[in-house]
Design a protein around this motif. Sequence first.
Motif, PDB file in Angstrom:
ATOM      1  N   CYS A  49     108.414 112.439  68.347  1.00 52.03           N
ATOM      2  CA  CYS A  49     108.105 113.613  67.983  1.00 52.03           C
ATOM      3  C   CYS A  49     109.448 114.680  68.666  1.00 52.03           C
ATOM      4  O   CYS A  49     109.721 115.729  67.974  1.00 52.03           O
ATOM      5  CB  CYS A  49     106.671 114.208  68.279  1.00 52.03           C
ATOM      6  SG  CYS A  49     106.457 114.107  70.002  1.00 52.03           S
ATOM      7  N   LEU A  50     109.587 114.404  69.570  1.00 52.79           N
ATOM      8  CA  LEU A  50     110.743 115.269  70.299  1.00 52.79           C
ATOM      9  C   LEU A  50     112.238 115.156  69.767  1.00 52.79           C
ATOM     10  O   LEU A  50     112.701 116.211  69.538  1.00 52.79           O
ATOM     11  CB  LEU A  50     110.699 114.958  72.032  1.00 52.79           C
ATOM     12  CG  LEU A  50     109.504 115.269  72.731  1.00 52.79           C
ATOM     13  CD1 LEU A  50     110.023 114.778  74.299  1.00 52.79           C
ATOM     14  CD2 LEU A  50     109.304 116.939  72.636  1.00 52.79           C
TER      15      LEU A  50
ATOM     16  N   THR B 134     101.927 116.695  71.890  1.00 56.02           N
ATOM     17  CA  THR B 134     103.001 116.838  72.598  1.00 56.02           C
ATOM     18  C   THR B 134     103.947 118.213  72.399  1.00 56.02           C
ATOM     19  O   THR B 134     104.274 119.020  73.087  1.00 56.02           O
ATOM     20  CB  THR B 134     104.050 115.846  72.673  1.00 56.02           C
ATOM     21  OG1 THR B 134     103.239 114.702  72.805  1.00 56.02           O
ATOM     22  CG2 THR B 134     105.157 115.927  73.340  1.00 56.02           C
ATOM     23  N   LEU B 135     104.088 118.508  71.375  1.00 54.83           N
ATOM     24  CA  LEU B 135     104.908 119.629  70.834  1.00 54.83           C
ATOM     25  C   LEU B 135     104.352 120.746  71.035  1.00 54.83           C
ATOM     26  O   LEU B 135     104.894 121.921  71.277  1.00 54.83           O
ATOM     27  CB  LEU B 135     105.187 119.740  69.324  1.00 54.83           C
ATOM     28  CG  LEU B 135     106.185 118.591  68.679  1.00 54.83           C
ATOM     29  CD1 LEU B 135     106.581 118.460  67.483  1.00 54.83           C
ATOM     30  CD2 LEU B 135     107.300 118.352  69.461  1.00 54.83           C
TER      31      LEU B 135
ATOM     32  N   ALA C 168     109.413 125.094  74.182  1.00 51.22           N
ATOM     33  CA  ALA C 168     110.698 124.947  73.363  1.00 51.22           C
ATOM     34  C   ALA C 168     110.530 124.571  71.959  1.00 51.22           C
ATOM     35  O   ALA C 168     110.975 124.840  71.213  1.00 51.22           O
ATOM     36  CB  ALA C 168     111.726 124.165  74.006  1.00 51.22           C
ATOM     37  N   PHE C 169     109.280 123.894  71.764  1.00 47.53           N
ATOM     38  CA  PHE C 169     108.867 123.204  70.545  1.00 47.53           C
ATOM     39  C   PHE C 169     107.535 123.501  69.897  1.00 47.53           C
ATOM     40  O   PHE C 169     107.483 123.153  68.620  1.00 47.53           O
ATOM     41  CB  PHE C 169     108.901 121.634  70.689  1.00 47.53           C
ATOM     42  CG  PHE C 169     110.128 121.083  71.270  1.00 47.53           C
ATOM     43  CD1 PHE C 169     111.242 121.122  70.716  1.00 47.53           C
ATOM     44  CD2 PHE C 169     109.989 120.222  72.942  1.00 47.53           C
ATOM     45  CE1 PHE C 169     112.566 120.851  71.239  1.00 47.53           C
ATOM     46  CE2 PHE C 169     111.051 119.791  73.183  1.00 47.53           C
ATOM     47  CZ  PHE C 169     112.357 120.178  72.577  1.00 47.53           C
ATOM     48  N   ASN C 170     106.808 124.576  70.445  1.00 49.88           N
ATOM     49  CA  ASN C 170     105.923 125.033  69.887  1.00 49.88           C
ATOM     50  C   ASN C 170     106.136 126.223  68.831  1.00 49.88           C
ATOM     51  O   ASN C 170     105.884 127.363  69.354  1.00 49.88           O
ATOM     52  CB  ASN C 170     104.727 125.343  70.907  1.00 49.88           C
ATOM     53  CG  ASN C 170     103.305 125.573  70.336  1.00 49.88           C
ATOM     54  OD1 ASN C 170     102.986 125.372  69.092  1.00 49.88           O
ATOM     55  ND2 ASN C 170     102.371 126.163  71.170  1.00 49.88           N
ATOM     56  N   LYS C 171     106.577 125.820  67.803  1.00 52.90           N
ATOM     57  CA  LYS C 171     106.917 127.077  66.965  1.00 52.90           C
ATOM     58  C   LYS C 171     106.645 126.814  65.478  1.00 52.90           C
ATOM     59  O   LYS C 171     105.898 125.631  65.225  1.00 52.90           O
ATOM     60  CB  LYS C 171     108.395 126.886  66.729  1.00 52.90           C
ATOM     61  CG  LYS C 171     109.192 127.191  68.210  1.00 52.90           C
ATOM     62  CD  LYS C 171     110.641 126.917  67.826  1.00 52.90           C
ATOM     63  CE  LYS C 171     111.507 127.255  69.146  1.00 52.90           C
ATOM     64  NZ  LYS C 171     112.897 126.923  68.831  1.00 52.90           N
TER      65      LYS C 171
END
Length: 555
Positions: free
Chosen positions: A219-220, A246-247, A252-255
């Motif tokens: 996922c990253l 995870t996100l 940085a990735f929770n958008k």
Amino acid sequence: MPPKKTSEKSRNFILNVIDEDLSTGKHSSVITRFPPEPNGYLHIGHAKSICLNFGTAKNYNGYCNLRFDDTNPSKEDIEFVNSIKKDVNWLGFSWNNEVKFSSSYFDIFYQSAVELIKKNLAYVCFLSPEEIRKYRGTLKKPGKNSPFRDSTINDNIVLFDKMKAGEFKEGECVLRAKIDMASSFMCMRDPTLYRIRFETHHQTKDDWCIYPMYDFAHCLGDAIEGVTHSICTLEFQDNRRIYNWTLENLDAFNKPDRPHQYEFSRLNLEYATTSKRKLKLLVDNDYVSGWNDPRMPTISGLKRRGYTPASIRDFSERIGVSKVNSLTDISILESSIRDDLNLTAPRAMAVINPIKLVIENYPEGKIESLSAPLHPQNEEMGARKIFFSREIYIDKDDFTEVVPNNKYKRLSIDKEVRLRNSYVIKASRFNKDENGNISTIYCTYDPDTLGKNPIDGRKVKGVIHYVESTKAISAKFKIYDRLFLDSNPSQFDDMSLALNPNSLIIKNGYVEYSLKNVEIGKAYQFEREGYFCRDTESEGLVFNKTVGLRDTWSQ
């Protein structure tokens, strides 16, 4: 940029999701990825995923990344990396920019893990693998917390640094996510994020001794690359929860436009297995000659057998995309290659089970040159030269001592047949060898029947193929059948119990003179026999049978 239109035949639920995402402005473009683990060769199931991921991106004027999820160096090899790149290219696809590796993001993965620790969402656990399984519980019984679950944030940061520095033994501890040991989804019961492996990595060498688990890295990697639609098979359906968790927990990735995962049914093909582990067992136990054995459902095996990129792409489109697992009829795959080769493969004659035939009223020493089309429906392919003389080879199965019924269309005593692209002959007698087998057939021919249809009321229904004896080229034929006798061999713990002992039969015969220097890998339709291609791995003239003809010869 507006998407390309797709036919109704090509529509599927994933395209519907993408259409919705583009229309609502959730995404302005489409970015997909094909993320194989470089621990084996690609198979027909991967081909379906390749066609879906690359094809979908192309359909929407987007792009698809080829990214190797290389997070387990103990099972990976650069050989597999190279073979996968070769297979993707061979199928007709190209990836965006350079090939990508999850290992290129190891620094980001590590910092992401540290962020989870600092948020009290990850901890270093010293339970053994057996104890972790025991603590996890069952589908009916919730798990229980690890005794290390409540370690302090500072302690976990120190311990994780020690893991990274190689201060713990392999298997001594792991980094786990702190989620919910009572979750109804087993994968959410504090899954492992990192483990220790003292292995030299094919990309990063010995820079790292801790490696992220697939679910964490996958996922990253998608998020780092800006993937919009992460398309995978149904066995990862529950793991979508780890993907999202995870996100959602990394700043940085929770958008809003972060990647989302969508699952489709994996390809399960009749008379084959698409389990990479079981395919490896077939190779390791010498049930096949290697990963590219023409009986294997690997892309390299299918290529060697004579399957074309176009046929595999067509097969992928025919079977479609759904959310329901099923066993795909292998005849669909065979139909795709037949339809392709029927249009593209030049014709030739080969006698696989030869028997000598003497035409007694043909002049001795004379060799006649005749012309035959390379393709009966495509004049642009041109013609080839074939030869005819007093002695020729025909197939043993094209002559019978006793006619079985009045539908029999091949050669027998006092019965006429036409030789393909040549004359009408009639059998008069035969010889047998010391074992009672027919060794030579004697015939006469009608010199007025070259290239003509039956005339004067003569009904010549049968047509057989032949090769002139003096110019015949010796060849070996590998007749491949299905590797397994059972249509669903994966149901067997020991798949050797379902192996077909006749999956490969080798014959020695002849091909016509025009194939003397045939190109390696070149496909032909051997008239009345099927589609064959010259083997890419054998010395001499060796032909692999790709598939039989649509309408097999019947008596």
